[in-house]
Design a protein around this motif. Structure first.
Motif, mmCIF file in Angstrom:
data_model
loop_
_atom_site.group_PDB
_atom_site.id
_atom_site.type_symbol
_atom_site.label_atom_id
_atom_site.label_comp_id
_atom_site.label_asym_id
_atom_site.label_seq_id
_atom_site.Cartn_x
_atom_site.Cartn_y
_atom_site.Cartn_z
ATOM 1 N N ALA A 41 -16.004 -0.247 -10.301
ATOM 2 C CA ALA A 41 -14.989 0.798 -10.207
ATOM 3 C C ALA A 41 -13.596 0.185 -10.261
ATOM 4 C CB ALA A 41 -15.157 1.581 -8.906
ATOM 5 N N TYR A 42 -12.635 0.939 -10.772
ATOM 6 C CA TYR A 42 -11.243 0.488 -10.810
ATOM 7 C C TYR A 42 -10.757 0.332 -9.375
ATOM 8 C CZ TYR A 42 -6.331 0.289 -12.145
ATOM 9 O OH TYR A 42 -5.033 -0.104 -12.331
ATOM 10 N N HIS A 43 -10.394 -0.886 -9.030
ATOM 11 C CA HIS A 43 -10.047 -1.175 -7.640
ATOM 12 C C HIS A 43 -8.544 -1.018 -7.406
ATOM 13 C CE1 HIS A 43 -10.012 -3.072 -3.730
ATOM 14 N NE2 HIS A 43 -9.090 -3.908 -4.165
ATOM 15 N N VAL A 44 -8.189 -0.272 -6.385
ATOM 16 C CA VAL A 44 -6.777 -0.151 -6.006
ATOM 17 C C VAL A 44 -6.624 -0.719 -4.602
ATOM 18 C CG1 VAL A 44 -4.849 1.421 -5.603
ATOM 19 C CG2 VAL A 44 -6.479 1.893 -7.446
ATOM 20 N N ALA A 45 -5.732 -1.709 -4.459
ATOM 21 C CA ALA A 45 -5.542 -2.365 -3.163
ATOM 22 C C ALA A 45 -4.948 -1.390 -2.144
ATOM 23 C CB ALA A 45 -4.616 -3.573 -3.332
ATOM 24 N N ASP A 46 -5.369 -1.522 -0.891
ATOM 25 C CA ASP A 46 -4.796 -0.716 0.188
ATOM 26 C C ASP A 46 -3.421 -1.283 0.527
ATOM 27 O OD1 ASP A 46 -4.134 0.753 2.362
ATOM 28 O OD2 ASP A 46 -5.647 -0.110 3.710
ATOM 29 N N ALA A 47 -2.394 -0.453 0.354
ATOM 30 C CA ALA A 47 -1.020 -0.968 0.452
ATOM 31 C C ALA A 47 -0.312 -0.543 1.737
ATOM 32 C CB ALA A 47 -0.217 -0.500 -0.754
ATOM 33 N N SER A 48 -1.037 0.070 2.676
ATOM 34 C CA SER A 48 -0.340 0.552 3.869
ATOM 35 C C SER A 48 0.285 -0.624 4.629
ATOM 36 C CB SER A 48 -1.289 1.357 4.767
ATOM 37 O OG SER A 48 -2.611 0.902 4.647
ATOM 38 N N ASN A 49 1.500 -0.431 5.061
ATOM 39 C CA ASN A 49 2.285 -1.419 5.807
ATOM 40 C C ASN A 49 2.772 -2.609 4.969
ATOM 41 O OD1 ASN A 49 1.975 0.065 8.206
ATOM 42 N ND2 ASN A 49 -0.042 -0.865 8.528
ATOM 43 N N PHE A 50 2.642 -2.527 3.669
ATOM 44 C CA PHE A 50 3.179 -3.589 2.819
ATOM 45 C C PHE A 50 4.472 -3.134 2.140
ATOM 46 C CE2 PHE A 50 -1.249 -5.031 2.916
ATOM 47 C CZ PHE A 50 -1.076 -6.391 3.080
ATOM 48 N N ILE A 51 5.316 -4.094 1.777
ATOM 49 C CA ILE A 51 6.340 -3.828 0.768
ATOM 50 C C ILE A 51 5.576 -3.748 -0.539
ATOM 51 C CG2 ILE A 51 8.336 -4.772 -0.451
ATOM 52 C CD1 ILE A 51 9.261 -6.016 2.142
ATOM 53 N N LYS A 52 5.562 -2.553 -1.146
ATOM 54 C CA LYS A 52 4.596 -2.269 -2.202
ATOM 55 C C LYS A 52 5.209 -2.504 -3.579
ATOM 56 C CE LYS A 52 1.194 1.339 -3.331
ATOM 57 N NZ LYS A 52 1.141 0.944 -4.732
ATOM 58 N N LEU A 53 4.914 -3.647 -4.146
ATOM 59 C CA LEU A 53 5.456 -4.006 -5.463
ATOM 60 C C LEU A 53 4.306 -4.345 -6.414
ATOM 61 C CD1 LEU A 53 8.424 -6.290 -4.252
ATOM 62 C CD2 LEU A 53 8.504 -3.865 -4.864
ATOM 63 N N ASP A 54 3.256 -3.531 -6.357
ATOM 64 C CA ASP A 54 2.051 -3.857 -7.138
ATOM 65 C C ASP A 54 1.721 -2.845 -8.229
ATOM 66 O OD1 ASP A 54 1.387 -1.847 -5.285
ATOM 67 O OD2 ASP A 54 -0.724 -2.422 -5.308
ATOM 68 N N ALA A 55 2.355 -1.675 -8.231
ATOM 69 C CA ALA A 55 1.818 -0.595 -9.082
ATOM 70 C C ALA A 55 2.847 0.088 -9.977
ATOM 71 C CB ALA A 55 1.111 0.448 -8.214
ATOM 72 N N MET A 56 3.979 -0.581 -10.242
ATOM 73 C CA MET A 56 4.989 -0.050 -11.163
ATOM 74 C C MET A 56 5.512 1.323 -10.758
ATOM 75 S SD MET A 56 3.084 -2.365 -12.684
ATOM 76 C CE MET A 56 1.935 -2.123 -14.026
ATOM 77 N N GLU A 57 5.569 1.555 -9.455
ATOM 78 C CA GLU A 57 6.149 2.814 -8.986
ATOM 79 C C GLU A 57 7.663 2.683 -8.862
ATOM 80 O OE1 GLU A 57 2.410 3.933 -6.065
ATOM 81 O OE2 GLU A 57 3.668 2.186 -5.773
ATOM 82 N N ASN A 58 8.359 3.785 -9.076
ATOM 83 C CA ASN A 58 9.779 3.878 -8.772
ATOM 84 C C ASN A 58 9.911 3.859 -7.243
ATOM 85 O OD1 ASN A 58 12.270 5.071 -8.031
ATOM 86 N ND2 ASN A 58 12.376 6.288 -9.898
ATOM 87 N N PRO A 59 10.742 2.972 -6.689
ATOM 88 C CA PRO A 59 10.784 2.841 -5.222
ATOM 89 C C PRO A 59 11.619 3.920 -4.531
ATOM 90 C CG PRO A 59 12.350 1.327 -6.200
ATOM 91 C CD PRO A 59 11.633 1.995 -7.351
ATOM 92 N N TYR A 60 12.309 4.740 -5.312
ATOM 93 C CA TYR A 60 13.267 5.671 -4.714
ATOM 94 C C TYR A 60 12.674 7.068 -4.541
ATOM 95 C CZ TYR A 60 16.489 1.979 -5.991
ATOM 96 O OH TYR A 60 17.099 0.765 -6.114
ATOM 97 N N GLY A 61 13.050 7.722 -3.464
ATOM 98 C CA GLY A 61 12.682 9.114 -3.249
ATOM 99 C C GLY A 61 13.700 10.037 -3.896
#
Ligand SMILES: *Cc1c(COP(=O)(O)O)cnc(C)c1O
Length: 361
Positions: A19-39
């Motif tokens: 299965a496509y594995h997605v790391a659990d990112a809770s409590n991390f500075i999350k720089l793994d998934a090409m997300e826009n960091p801004y709300g």
């Protein structure tokens, strides 16, 4: 009563996959998934919440997502003569494309590339062929590409522009050449268009086998799950038969239309991300033991030159910074890591943690 394990009902290629594995990112500075960091700015959020009240939750959504389609056409400059197909993320579009192919069809993509092309091809039992990029430049290996196109006659070729995970834009003349010799469809995957300043969208009216795929995920709307494919109407009409009727839910339709009609704040965010990209690249290139590659996307690929990437990755993780370790994929990605551009504070935290990781043994 079944006399065999029920999993034997499934195709062998499914049983063999992971299965496509997605790391659990809770409590991390999350720089793994090409997300826009801004709300979203507070004021815009308020107006958006008002709009959501118009969403009739008891009704099925518009199966053709007409309002959203208009907004996407406008904000992406899709030619009037081109067709448009929406997906639950561009991942779903990749799946729709391949589900429409016969069982013995072949799919081709350069590697390293976006893993979902291979994942979906294998899950559907199609023939998949990866062609390695050139080692020094990450450009397309044209003699190899042309030879495989000739021998395999692929129904579908995927070219990510810019490419994930290498971040570069392939030479557009090479892509033109592939378009002119391909016996089937060529999907130019422009997932990172908001950061790239380059596109094949203008080519759509001139090239019948060209399909351009985009997503709103990297722009800053990853939570919505919305991607789209633009191309020849006759082709998209057939693909549309494979699409499930209500694949774009009402909340996504309303929210994405709203965001695109107020896209000024998103464009400002992507501009900041592009500025930060230059700063992070310059910082990485100044660190001894790191080789970093220029990028036209919102991430940077880099290699560790004397310390194993696995160890550097774990050290960053222990310091609370989550990036992507590509080294296990091997080949050109040996000792390669990929960092998504975050806020200036997150980027500084990443660089500090990286320097620390390289110092300590
Ligand atoms: C992230 C990414 C996608 C997937 O986008 P979604 O719309 O979120 O499914 C597609 N192609 C490439 C190259 C990507 O990096």
């Amino acid at each position: 009563m079944p006399t065999q394990p029920l999993t034997n009902l499934f195709r062998p290629e499914i049983l063999a996959m992971s299965a496509y594995h997605v790391a659990d990112a809770s409590n991390f500075i999350k720089l793994d998934a090409m997300e826009n960091p801004y709300g979203w700015p507070e004021a815009i959020q308020q107006v958006w919440l008002e709009h959501l009240k118009d969403c009739p939750m008891n009704r099925y959504p518009d199966p053709e997502a007409k309002v959203l389609s208009m907004a996407l056409r406008q904000s992406n400059g899709i030619p009037e003569t081109s067709g448009l197909l929406l997906g639950n993320g561009s991942d779903e579009i990749i799946q729709i494309l391949m589900m429409a192919l016969p069982n013995d069809a072949a799919v081709l993509a350069p590697e390293p590339g976006f893993v979902m092309y291979k994942q979906v091809a294998l899950s559907l039992g199609l023939r998949y062929q990866g062609v390695p990029l050139l080692a020094d430049s990450f450009e397309l290996d044209m003699p190899a590409m042309l030879a495989v196109i000739e021998s395999l006659q692929p129904s579908l070729i995927f070219l990510a522009y810019p490419n994930n995970p290498t971040g570069n834009l392939f030479n557009p003349e090479d892509i033109q050449k592939i378009l002119s010799v391909a016996p089937g469809l060529v999907v130019v995957d422009e997932a990172y268009a908001p950061f790239a300043n380059a596109s094949f969208i203008d080519q759509l009216p001139h090239q019948q086998n060209l399909l351009v795929m985009r997503t709103v995920s990297k722009l800053g709307l990853a939570g919505l799950r919305l991607g789209f494919l633009a191309g020849d109407q006759v082709i998209l009409e057939q693909l549309n038969k494979v699409r499930l009727p209500y694949n774009i839910n009402c909340l996504t339709q309303i929210t994405a239309s709203f965001a695109l009609n107020h896209q000024g704040f998103l464009l400002a965010q992507t501009q900041t991300i592009c500025q930060q990209r230059s700063e992070v690249l310059a910082a990485l290139q100044s660190i001894e033991g790191i080789e970093a590659y220029p990028s036209a996307a919102n991430f940077i690929l880099f290699k560790t030159t004397y310390k194993p990437a696995d160890i550097v990755f774990m050290s960053l993780k222990n310091q609370g910074v989550l990036i992507k370790n590509l080294s296990p994929q091997g080949g050109l990605l040996q000792n390669a890591l990929r960092v998504t551009i975050g806020t200036p504070e997150e980027n500084q935290a990443f660089l500090t943690a990286l320097r620390h990781a390289l110092k300590n043994s």
